[in-house]
Write a protein that holds these residues in place. Structure first.
Motif, PDB file in Angstrom:
ATOM      1  N   THR A  95      -6.452   0.387  -0.808  1.00 35.65           N
ATOM      2  CA  THR A  95      -6.447  -0.843  -0.017  1.00 35.65           C
ATOM      3  C   THR A  95      -5.725  -0.566   1.296  1.00 35.65           C
ATOM      4  N   SER A 109      -2.892   6.002   6.121  1.00 35.52           N
ATOM      5  CA  SER A 109      -3.022   5.101   4.983  1.00 35.52           C
ATOM      6  C   SER A 109      -3.693   5.872   3.845  1.00 35.52           C
ATOM      7  N   THR A 137      -2.998  -0.397   4.231  1.00 41.62           N
ATOM      8  CA  THR A 137      -1.545  -0.249   4.228  1.00 41.62           C
ATOM      9  C   THR A 137      -0.956  -1.187   5.271  1.00 41.62           C
ATOM     10  N   GLY A 170       0.821  -1.201   0.000  1.00 44.68           N
ATOM     11  CA  GLY A 170       0.000   0.000   0.000  1.00 44.68           C
ATOM     12  C   GLY A 170       0.853   1.248   0.000  1.00 44.68           C
TER      13      GLY A 170
END
Length: 190
Positions: A127, A123, A129, A81
């Protein structure tokens, strides 16, 4: 075709905080990254940390973790990520006391975080992290250190995803309630 990306270290605005590009070998099957090679750290003049604990967190898109500056050195990296990282020098008397460093993080980049420098990230991808932490001390709930609220406006951290302070999936109550840098340093000008 094989592509080799060499190990590289960049200084930051915080004394002792280093932005590291891992040595990487890319080819048709994927990528091999050297997470840690003592000789590369030594050649770059970096300390050789002896890790006692390694954690991997998985953080949902938009969520923030941090700002935590425990009494240990950390080597952090993204395994999967992307994230926006931020670090604050909360060490009283440090030559860069109060300095803030921010950087986009992706697989292949690392940060060597000195003891007492606060580490946090958000993040930023679509998706979750996966964030890897290597610690020179085993984490305990009562260990010495400092925490700052990651939303202290005086820090000027440019979190890329807006944060709903009521949403515990984005920020914990503990991180939200942490003191500001001015409160930690005991001064009004921080």
């Amino acid at each position: 075709m094989v592509e080799i990306i060499d190990f590289d270290v960049q200084a930051t605005t915080i004394d002792g905080l280093a932005l590291i590009r891992m040595k990487q070998v890319r080819e048709e099957r994927g990528t091999v990254r050297e997470f840690y090679r003592a000789s590369a750290f030594e050649a770059a003049g970096l300390p050789l940390p002896a890790f006692r604990q390694v954690n991997v967190t998985e953080t949902m898109p938009g969520a923030i973790r941090g700002m935590h500056g425990e009494s240990m050195v950390k080597l952090i990296a993204i395994a999967h990520g992307t994230a926006w990282g931020a670090w604050v020098d909360a060490r009283a008397g440090s030559p860069t006391e109060g300095a803030v460093f921010q950087a986009a993080l992706e697989p292949g980049t690392q940060i060597l975080v000195p003891e007492g420098v606060c580490n946090g990230f958000q993040s930023t991808g679509a998706t979750p992290t996966q964030y890897v932490y290597c610690f020179t001390e085993e984490w305990t709930p009562a260990m010495a250190g400092v925490a700052l609220t990651p939303l202290d406006p005086a820090l000027g951290i440019a979190w890329p995803v807006p944060v709903d302070v009521e949403d515990r999936a984005q920020i914990s109550a503990k991180d939200l309630a942490a003191p500001t840098l001015a409160e930690v340093l005991g001064r009004a000008d921080a």
